[in-house]
Scaffold this motif. Structure first.
Motif, PDB file in Angstrom:
ATOM      1  N   THR A  30      17.733  58.202  17.324  1.00 48.94           N
ATOM      2  CA  THR A  30      18.418  57.113  16.622  1.00 48.94           C
ATOM      3  C   THR A  30      18.481  55.847  17.468  1.00 48.94           C
ATOM      4  N   GLN A  31      18.733  55.999  18.754  1.00 46.31           N
ATOM      5  CA  GLN A  31      18.801  54.828  19.622  1.00 46.31           C
ATOM      6  C   GLN A  31      17.459  54.090  19.618  1.00 46.31           C
ATOM      7  N   THR A  32      16.372  54.810  19.759  1.00 45.65           N
ATOM      8  CA  THR A  32      15.047  54.192  19.756  1.00 45.65           C
ATOM      9  C   THR A  32      14.758  53.543  18.406  1.00 45.65           C
ATOM     10  N   PHE A  33      15.135  54.217  17.330  1.00 42.56           N
ATOM     11  CA  PHE A  33      14.899  53.678  15.988  1.00 42.56           C
ATOM     12  C   PHE A  33      15.498  52.280  15.848  1.00 42.56           C
ATOM     13  N   TYR A  34      16.738  52.121  16.280  1.00 43.08           N
ATOM     14  CA  TYR A  34      17.391  50.818  16.144  1.00 43.08           C
ATOM     15  C   TYR A  34      16.964  49.841  17.236  1.00 43.08           C
ATOM     16  N   THR A  35      16.697  50.318  18.419  1.00 35.48           N
ATOM     17  CA  THR A  35      16.261  49.448  19.504  1.00 35.48           C
ATOM     18  C   THR A  35      14.893  48.835  19.194  1.00 35.48           C
ATOM     19  N   GLU A  36      14.013  49.623  18.589  1.00 31.14           N
ATOM     20  CA  GLU A  36      12.673  49.150  18.258  1.00 31.14           C
ATOM     21  C   GLU A  36      12.584  48.469  16.893  1.00 31.14           C
ATOM     22  N   THR A  86      30.247  62.204  20.424  1.00 32.34           N
ATOM     23  CA  THR A  86      30.079  61.166  21.431  1.00 32.34           C
ATOM     24  C   THR A  86      28.918  60.251  21.058  1.00 32.34           C
ATOM     25  N   LEU A  87      28.953  59.033  21.602  1.00 30.45           N
ATOM     26  CA  LEU A  87      27.869  58.089  21.336  1.00 30.45           C
ATOM     27  C   LEU A  87      26.534  58.629  21.825  1.00 30.45           C
ATOM     28  N   GLU A  88      26.556  59.291  22.972  1.00 24.55           N
ATOM     29  CA  GLU A  88      25.311  59.843  23.510  1.00 24.55           C
ATOM     30  C   GLU A  88      24.689  60.836  22.528  1.00 24.55           C
ATOM     31  N   ARG A  89      25.520  61.638  21.913  1.00 20.40           N
ATOM     32  CA  ARG A  89      25.024  62.619  20.940  1.00 20.40           C
ATOM     33  C   ARG A  89      24.458  61.912  19.706  1.00 20.40           C
ATOM     34  N   VAL A  90      25.118  60.861  19.257  1.00 21.97           N
ATOM     35  CA  VAL A  90      24.622  60.084  18.123  1.00 21.97           C
ATOM     36  C   VAL A  90      23.274  59.463  18.484  1.00 21.97           C
ATOM     37  N   TYR A  91      23.174  58.890  19.658  1.00 28.93           N
ATOM     38  CA  TYR A  91      21.933  58.247  20.103  1.00 28.93           C
ATOM     39  C   TYR A  91      20.771  59.215  20.147  1.00 28.93           C
ATOM     40  N   LYS A  92      21.022  60.462  20.501  1.00 28.40           N
ATOM     41  CA  LYS A  92      19.954  61.446  20.678  1.00 28.40           C
ATOM     42  C   LYS A  92      19.555  62.143  19.377  1.00 28.40           C
ATOM     43  N   ILE A 109      33.391  47.771  15.388  1.00 26.49           N
ATOM     44  CA  ILE A 109      32.669  48.621  16.339  1.00 26.49           C
ATOM     45  C   ILE A 109      32.014  47.712  17.378  1.00 26.49           C
ATOM     46  N   THR A 110      32.263  47.994  18.652  1.00 26.07           N
ATOM     47  CA  THR A 110      31.755  47.129  19.716  1.00 26.07           C
ATOM     48  C   THR A 110      30.395  47.559  20.259  1.00 26.07           C
ATOM     49  N   ASP A 111      30.051  48.831  20.136  1.00 27.70           N
ATOM     50  CA  ASP A 111      28.748  49.299  20.609  1.00 27.70           C
ATOM     51  C   ASP A 111      27.674  48.878  19.601  1.00 27.70           C
ATOM     52  N   PRO A 112      26.673  48.092  20.017  1.00 26.41           N
ATOM     53  CA  PRO A 112      25.707  47.548  19.054  1.00 26.41           C
ATOM     54  C   PRO A 112      24.863  48.594  18.332  1.00 26.41           C
ATOM     55  N   ILE A 113      24.449  49.645  19.004  1.00 30.72           N
ATOM     56  CA  ILE A 113      23.635  50.675  18.336  1.00 30.72           C
ATOM     57  C   ILE A 113      24.499  51.473  17.365  1.00 30.72           C
ATOM     58  N   TYR A 114      25.663  51.872  17.808  1.00 33.71           N
ATOM     59  CA  TYR A 114      26.554  52.632  16.937  1.00 33.71           C
ATOM     60  C   TYR A 114      26.944  51.807  15.713  1.00 33.71           C
ATOM     61  N   GLN A 115      27.130  50.506  15.906  1.00 34.30           N
ATOM     62  CA  GLN A 115      27.456  49.654  14.768  1.00 34.30           C
ATOM     63  C   GLN A 115      26.312  49.652  13.755  1.00 34.30           C
ATOM     64  N   LYS A 116      25.076  49.614  14.224  1.00 34.61           N
ATOM     65  CA  LYS A 116      23.925  49.640  13.308  1.00 34.61           C
ATOM     66  C   LYS A 116      23.857  50.966  12.557  1.00 34.61           C
ATOM     67  N   VAL A 117      24.159  52.059  13.250  1.00 31.43           N
ATOM     68  CA  VAL A 117      24.196  53.374  12.608  1.00 31.43           C
ATOM     69  C   VAL A 117      25.210  53.353  11.468  1.00 31.43           C
ATOM     70  N   ARG A 118      26.378  52.846  11.755  1.00 30.08           N
ATOM     71  CA  ARG A 118      27.445  52.808  10.746  1.00 30.08           C
ATOM     72  C   ARG A 118      27.159  51.795   9.638  1.00 30.08           C
TER      73      ARG A 118
END
Length: 116
Positions: free
Chosen positions: A57-63, A2-8, A86-95
């Motif tokens: 990961t979310q903080t890494f890309y957000t900051e 899930t995206l939440e798991r990727v973000y964390k 990919i429509t989710d901006p953070i997930y797109q940056k991860v990928r």
């Protein structure tokens, strides 16, 4: 996953995996760092600080200081996903970073990877 798991996920735990992927194919940690600097705008001190703080990961890309405007030129499939769709901006940056490291590991020239 899930995206939440990727973000964390802690970026400091992901980072050595990215480096290992590149090194298995004869590339270097410095090259992976260059990709991260190019994509996110972090410099060496900024990246080191984020790794030391063990941000997720979310903080890494957000900051991230400045996502490179040429990142939109990153296209292709990674882990079964077309990165440009990919429509989710953070997930797109991860990928995007996954795709850059994948291209590095496949032997692509750095100037082509950085889409200059």
């Amino acid at each position: 996953m899930t995206l939440e798991r990727v973000y964390k996920m802690i970026f400091a735990d992901v980072y050595p995996l990215l480096v290992a992927k590149a090194e298995r194919k004869g590339r270097t940690k410095d090259e992976v760092d260059t990709l991260i600097y190019w994509l996110t705008g972090y410099d060496a001190a900024g990246l080191h600080a984020q790794l030391e703080m063990r941000v997720d990961t979310q903080t890494f890309y957000t900051e991230a200081p400045q996502i490179n405007t040429n990142a939109r030129k990153i296209t292709g499939v990674i882990c079964g996903c077309r990165v440009e769709e990919i429509t989710d901006p953070i997930y797109q940056k991860v990928r995007w970073l996954d795709k850059l490291v994948d291209e590095l590991a496949k032997g692509k020239a750095m100037e082509k990877i950085l889409r200059k």
